[in-house]
Design an enzyme around this catalytic site. Sequence first.
Site, PDB file in Angstrom:
ATOM      1  N   ARG A  79      38.175  41.506  43.651  1.00 31.82           N
ATOM      2  CA  ARG A  79      36.926  41.921  43.009  1.00 31.82           C
ATOM      3  C   ARG A  79      35.874  40.807  43.005  1.00 31.82           C
ATOM      4  O   ARG A  79      35.107  40.667  42.058  1.00 31.82           O
ATOM      5  CB  ARG A  79      37.176  42.419  41.577  1.00 31.82           C
ATOM      6  CG  ARG A  79      38.152  43.571  41.481  1.00 31.82           C
ATOM      7  CD  ARG A  79      37.688  44.800  42.261  1.00 31.82           C
ATOM      8  NE  ARG A  79      38.709  45.837  42.188  1.00 31.82           N
ATOM      9  CZ  ARG A  79      39.685  45.973  43.089  1.00 31.82           C
ATOM     10  NH1 ARG A  79      39.767  45.167  44.122  1.00 31.82           N
ATOM     11  NH2 ARG A  79      40.577  46.932  42.959  1.00 31.82           N
ATOM     12  N   SER A 157      36.192  51.037  35.977  1.00 32.64           N
ATOM     13  CA  SER A 157      37.036  50.071  35.268  1.00 32.64           C
ATOM     14  C   SER A 157      36.180  48.909  34.787  1.00 32.64           C
ATOM     15  O   SER A 157      35.566  48.214  35.602  1.00 32.64           O
ATOM     16  CB  SER A 157      38.149  49.564  36.187  1.00 32.64           C
ATOM     17  OG  SER A 157      38.994  50.625  36.577  1.00 32.64           O
ATOM     18  N   GLU A 251      34.561  43.471  34.974  1.00 37.66           N
ATOM     19  CA  GLU A 251      34.391  43.717  36.405  1.00 37.66           C
ATOM     20  C   GLU A 251      32.914  43.885  36.769  1.00 37.66           C
ATOM     21  O   GLU A 251      32.462  43.330  37.769  1.00 37.66           O
ATOM     22  CB  GLU A 251      35.200  44.946  36.827  1.00 37.66           C
ATOM     23  CG  GLU A 251      35.190  45.188  38.317  1.00 37.66           C
ATOM     24  CD  GLU A 251      36.260  46.163  38.762  1.00 37.66           C
ATOM     25  OE1 GLU A 251      36.028  46.851  39.765  1.00 37.66           O
ATOM     26  OE2 GLU A 251      37.314  46.246  38.112  1.00 37.66           O
TER      27      GLU A 251
END
Length: 261
Positions: A79, A157, A251
């Site tokens: 990520r 998320s 995130e």
Amino acid sequence: VTVAAGEVWDEFVQRAVAEEWAGIECLSGIPGSVGATPVQNVGAYGQEVGSSLARVRTWDRVAGVQRTFMHADLGLGYRTSLLKQEAGRHLVLDVTFQLGHSGTGTPIAYAELARSLGVEVGSRAPLADVRAAVLALRRSKGMVLDDADHDTWSAGSFFTNPLLTQEVADRLPDDAPRWPADGGRVKTSAAWLIEHAGFTRGYGDGPATLSTKHTLALTNRGAARTDDLLALARAVRDGVRDRFGIALEPEPVLVGCSLDG
């Protein structure tokens, strides 16, 4: 395949499946634009954008020139990427992908998806079947945008799955999920940590709450503002840290605000 940054990501995935281009089928249903995907090295159900990236063409706002980053130059990780680490500097113009030409997808790496398809992990399945299964799984978790469903009013998320040293991972309860990660680290489930720290699905009594379908999604119930979302995120982060000694990382990139106030 070179795709302009402003194209809708899931429309590109749909086109790829129809053309029998393999390598991004597990990334079906993810909202946003094509240009955003390399920044975050978007991933889901055992696939990452980085696995299919060839190069990214950008406008460097600092130097005032176009720059092309090849795959090896992007610093891709879980990520993250150089583009994310130098936030605000690089405007993505287009992205070039290198995809297989096959009616079947890449080997299924995610156990939940394999079960949904009725195959073993490591097996392949028709591209259209993989896309349909991924979309069904995402809908069951409120992860496909639907104007009528407030559980889908989220950024997906909100927290990344933590990457831990072996020492920290060993301190987790025996039933905590563990997966090997690069550099000898151990990945665990942010959702598991959140749930076992006492934050159940639907947690919250304000305009921002956890999704009733998935504890990793922080949702807008219709009138939430930034402060409402950040207050909920802080409560979850602090609760997990107090219970397990692990600091969850967001995130999404937070612009002009911080979880630390």
